[in-house]
Design a protein around this motif. Structure first.
Motif: not given
Ligand code: NAP
Ligand code: MG
Length: 572
Positions: A63-73
Motif C-alpha cells: 500500500v503505497l499511500a492512503r489518498m482522499q476520495k474527493g467528491n463534487s463538494s
C-alpha cells in the motif's frame, strides 16, 4: 538531491551515480510506505470523509499511500479557490511567474530520485522511464518559461493606422483565460500533468488538477513541488477521486474557462460533448489515444528497425499513447524482420521495475490485466499466431502483481477489429504487405493519427513524411520507432482522433493555446481644455478674488506714492 542533469543523452547512457541514487530512494520509500496524503486546495491540506488505498501493480500487498476520495463538494471548493486566486496571479508580471515556475521545475530535478522511485512503484515503469518522466516534466515547464521570455510575454506591437491627422498604437496582448482544469492519465502522470500545468500557469491561469486514480500519489508529490516553489495559495489546486464523479463535476463546473484532458478517446470525446452544452464555447485541449504504425521497407536497416520497434512496442508494457502497436513489413524482408523481433523480444526482462535489470514491469491495474487476457483469447480465436508471449505470468512473485508477457502477434487478418482498436497493452500485431503503398494505406486507415515510424531509404523517407497522417513521425530511429519524444526536440501531439488542437505540446505553438488575444488600440489625443469641476471653479474664483485684492493693493500703493510725491513737490 541529484548532482547531475538527466538529459536526452544520459537517458540512453546513464552514469553509475544514477543507479545508486535511484536504489537509495527506493529503499527509503519502501521503508516508509502507506502515509496518508490530503488533497491540496487554496494552499491547505483537505481531507475527505472517504479514502482509498493506493496499491502497487508490482505487488498488490504494497500500500503505497492512503489518498482522499474527493467528491463534487471538493470540486466546487477547488474551483472557487482557483477563481479567487485568478485576479492577482494573472496580474503578477509574467517575469515573476516564470521565476516561480523555474523554481518548481528545479525542485523536480532536485527530487528526481524520490519522484522516480515512487513513479516506478506506482505506475510499474522501469527506472529509466520513470526518471525520464520526471525530467521531461521539468523540461516541459522550462520550455514554457523559455517561450514566454522569447516572445516577450506575448505582447506585440502591430502596425500603426495610416489615417492622416490621427495617430494610434495597436498592441496585441495574449492574456490568460482564467481557471484551467488539467485532467491527466496514469501512464505519464508527471509529464502529462506538469507539462500542461506549467503552460497554463506561466500564461497566468490558475489551476485545478485531477490525476488518474491509479497515480494519485505521484501527482500529489509533483504538486508539492509547485507548493514548495512558493506559488501563491489558490493558484494550484489538486483533487483526487473517481473520474466518473469528481472528474465529471469538474468538467461540468461553471467556473472552468479551459481544459487540458489527456487520456482515452472515449472519455475525452464524452468530455468534449458535455462541454459543448455550455452557454458559450471555451477552449478544450484534447490529447487522446493512438494506434501507431511502423512501416518497414525492403530497403530498411533491420538492426535499427528491430531496436526501435522493440522499444516502442513494449516500453512501459505497451501503455504509451505513442506505442508501436502495428508493424507493417514489406514482403521481401518480412521473415527476417519477424525472426529478429522474436529474438530480441524473448530477451526482455519482466519483473520488479525498481530493479536495475528489469525492462518490463506490470500493467497498471486489474482491469488492464483482465483486458490482456480477453484480447489474447480473442486473438487465439481468430486463428492468429503468438510470435512471442500471449500469456500473463502468475508464477512466484509475479502472482502478486499484474504481469503480462510482451506479445507479438502474426497472421491476424487485416480485417480483424484489433488492427484498429487501441489495446494499450504489450500486444503488437505484425502484418506482411506487398509494397509500401499498401502499408501506407493500412497505416492511415484508422481514426487515430498520433505517432508513426518508418525504416527505409532516404527517398522513401520523404515519401513517408508526405503521406503519413500523424502528428509525430520518425524515420530510421533506433531510440524508438514511434516513442521517445523529448521536449525541445519532438513537440508531441496528434492528428485526427488523437488530438484536438493541431499544435503539439512542448512546441512553438503550444503556449498561446492557454491565452486569448486582446488588441489594445489607443488613439493619441491633444491635451483637452481642463473641464470645470465645482472644486476647480472654487479654486479659480479664489484666484480671481485674490487677483482683484492684489490689483486694489497696487492701486492703493500707487495712490500713496502719488500723494507722497505731491507733498515732496510742495515742500520743494
Ligand atoms: P482514461 O481512462 O481516459 O483517464 C484519463 C483521466 O480522465 C483520468 O484522470 C480519469 O480519472 C479521468 N476521467 C475518467 N472519466 C472522467 C469523466 N467522466 N470526467 C472527467 N474525467 C474523467 O485514460 P487512462 O487510462 O488514464 O490513460 C490511457 C489513455 O490515455 C490511452 O488512451 C492513451 O492513448 C491516452 N494518452 C494520450 C496521450 C497523448 O498525449 N495523446 C498521452 C498519454 C496517454 P480516473 O483515473 O479516476 O478514472
Ligand atoms: Mg484508466
Amino acid at each position: 538531491m541529484a548532482k547531475f542533469k538527466l538529459t536526452y543523452a544520459t537517458m540512453f547512457n546513464p552514469p553509475e551515480e544514477l543507479h545508486t541514487g535511484f536504489d537509495k530512494a527506493v529503499a527509503e520509500l519502501k521503508a516508509n510506505m502507506g502515509k496518508e496524503y490530503g488533497m491540496f486546495i487554496n494552499g491547505k491540506e483537505v481531507l475527505a470523509d472517504e479514502k482509498f488505498d493506493d496499491h502497487s501493480p508490482v505487488n498488490t500487498d504494497w500500500v503505497l499511500a492512503r489518498m482522499q476520495k474527493g467528491n463534487s463538494s471538493h470540486a466546487k471548493m477547488a474551483m472557487e479557490a482557483a477563481r479567487k486566486a485568478f485576479p492577482a496571479w494573472s496580474r503578477t508580471p509574467w517575469q515573476e511567474r516564470v521565476k516561480l515556475l523555474r523554481r518548481a521545475a528545479a525542485l523536480m530535478e532536485d527530487r528526481i530520485f524520490e519522484l522516480g522511485a515512487a513513479m516506478a512503484m506506482e505506475v510499474g515503469k522501469n527506472r529509466m522511464e520513470s526518471l525520464g518522466d520526471v525530467q521531461e516534466t521539468a523540461d516541459l515547464i522550462y520550455y514554457s518559461c523559455y517561450q514566454m521570455e522569447k516572445n516577450n510575454g506575448y505582447i506585440t506591437e502591430m502596425g500603426r493606422d495610416p489615417l492622416v491627422g490621427y495617430e494610434a498604437t495597436n498592441i496585441s496582448v495574449l492574456r490568460p483565460y482564467g481557471v484551467w482544469l488539467v485532467v491527466s492519465p496514469f501512464n505519464f502522470p508527471h509529464a502529462l500533468t506538469g507539462g500542461p500545468s506549467g503552460a497554463a500557469l506561466v500564461a497566468g491561469n490558475t489551476l485545478v488538477i485531477k490525476p488518474a486514480t491509479d497515480t494519485a500519489w505521484i501527482v500529489r508529490l509533483l504538486v508539492d513541488c509547485f507548493r514548495d516553489a512558493g506559488i501563491p495559495e489558490g493558484v494550484v489546486n489538486f483533487v483526487t477521486g473517481p473520474g466518473s464523479t469528481l472528474g465529471q463535476a469538474l468538467v461540468d463546473s461553471p467556473e472552468v474557462d479551459g481544459v487540458t484532458f489527456t487520456g482515452s478517446f472515449d472519455v475525452g470525446m464524452k468530455m468534449y460533448q458535455d462541454y459543448a452544452k455550455r452557454e458559450y464555447a471555451r477552449p478544450m485541449i484534447l490529447e487522446l489515444g493512438g494506434k501507431n504504425p511502423v512501416i518497414v521497407s525492403r530497403n530498411a536497416n533491420l538492426e535499427l528497425a528491430t531496436l526501435g520497434i522493440i522499444r516502442s512496442a513494449f516500453g512501459l508494457q505497451g501503455q504509451k499513447c505513442s506505442a508501436a502497436s502495428r508493424v507493417l513489413v514489406e514482403e521481401p524482408v518480412y521473415d527476417e524482420m519477424v525472426a529478429r523481433l522474436k529474438e530480441m523480444a524473448d530477451k526482455l526482462v519482466l519483473g520488479d521495475p525498481t530493479d536495475r535489470n528489469t525492462y518490463n514491469g506490470p500493467v497498471i491495474n486489474k482491469s488492464s490485466y483482465q483486458d490482456f487476457k480477453d484480447f489474447t483469447e480473442e486473438i487465439s480465436q481468430a486463428g492468429a499466431t503468438f510470435l512471442t508471449g500471449g500469456k500473463v505470468r502468475v508464477d512466484g512473485d509475479y502472482g502478486k502483481g499484474f504481469f503480462c508477457e510482451s506479445t507479438f502477434v502474426t497472421n491476424l487478418p487485416f480485417e480483424h477489429r484489433l488492427w484498429k482498436h487501441e489495446m494499450f497493452l504489450p500486444i503488437t500485431t505484425i502484418g506482411k504487405v506487398k509494397n509500401l503503398e499498401e502499408g501506407m494505406a493500412i497505416a492511415n486507415d484508422v481514426n487515430y493519427g498520433l505517432t508513426a515510424g518508418f525504416y527505409g531509404s532516404p527517398e522513401e523517407t520523404n515519401w513517408f513524411f508526405d503521406k503519413i497522417e500523424a502528428g509525430v513521425t520518425y524515420a530510421n530511429r533506433p531510440q524508438g520507432a514511434s516513442t521517445g519524444a523529448w521536449p525541445g526536440f519532438q513537440p508531441f501531439g496528434g492528428w485526427k482522433g488523437s488530438g484536438s488542437s493541431g499544435k503539439n505540446a512542448g512546441g512553438h505553438y503550444y503556449l498561446p493555446l492557454y491565452m486569448h488575444e486582446q488588441i489594445h488600440t489607443s488613439v493619441k489625443v491633444a491635451p483637452a481644455k481642463a473641464a470645470e469641476t465645482p472644486k476647480k471653479k472654487a479654486v479659480a474664483a479664489k484666484k480671481v478674488a485674490s487677483k482683484k485684492v492684489a490689483a486694489k493693493k497696487v492701486v492703493a500703493k500707487k495712490a500713496v506714492k502719488k500723494a507722497v510725491k505731491k507733498t515732496a513737490k510742495k515742500k520743494k
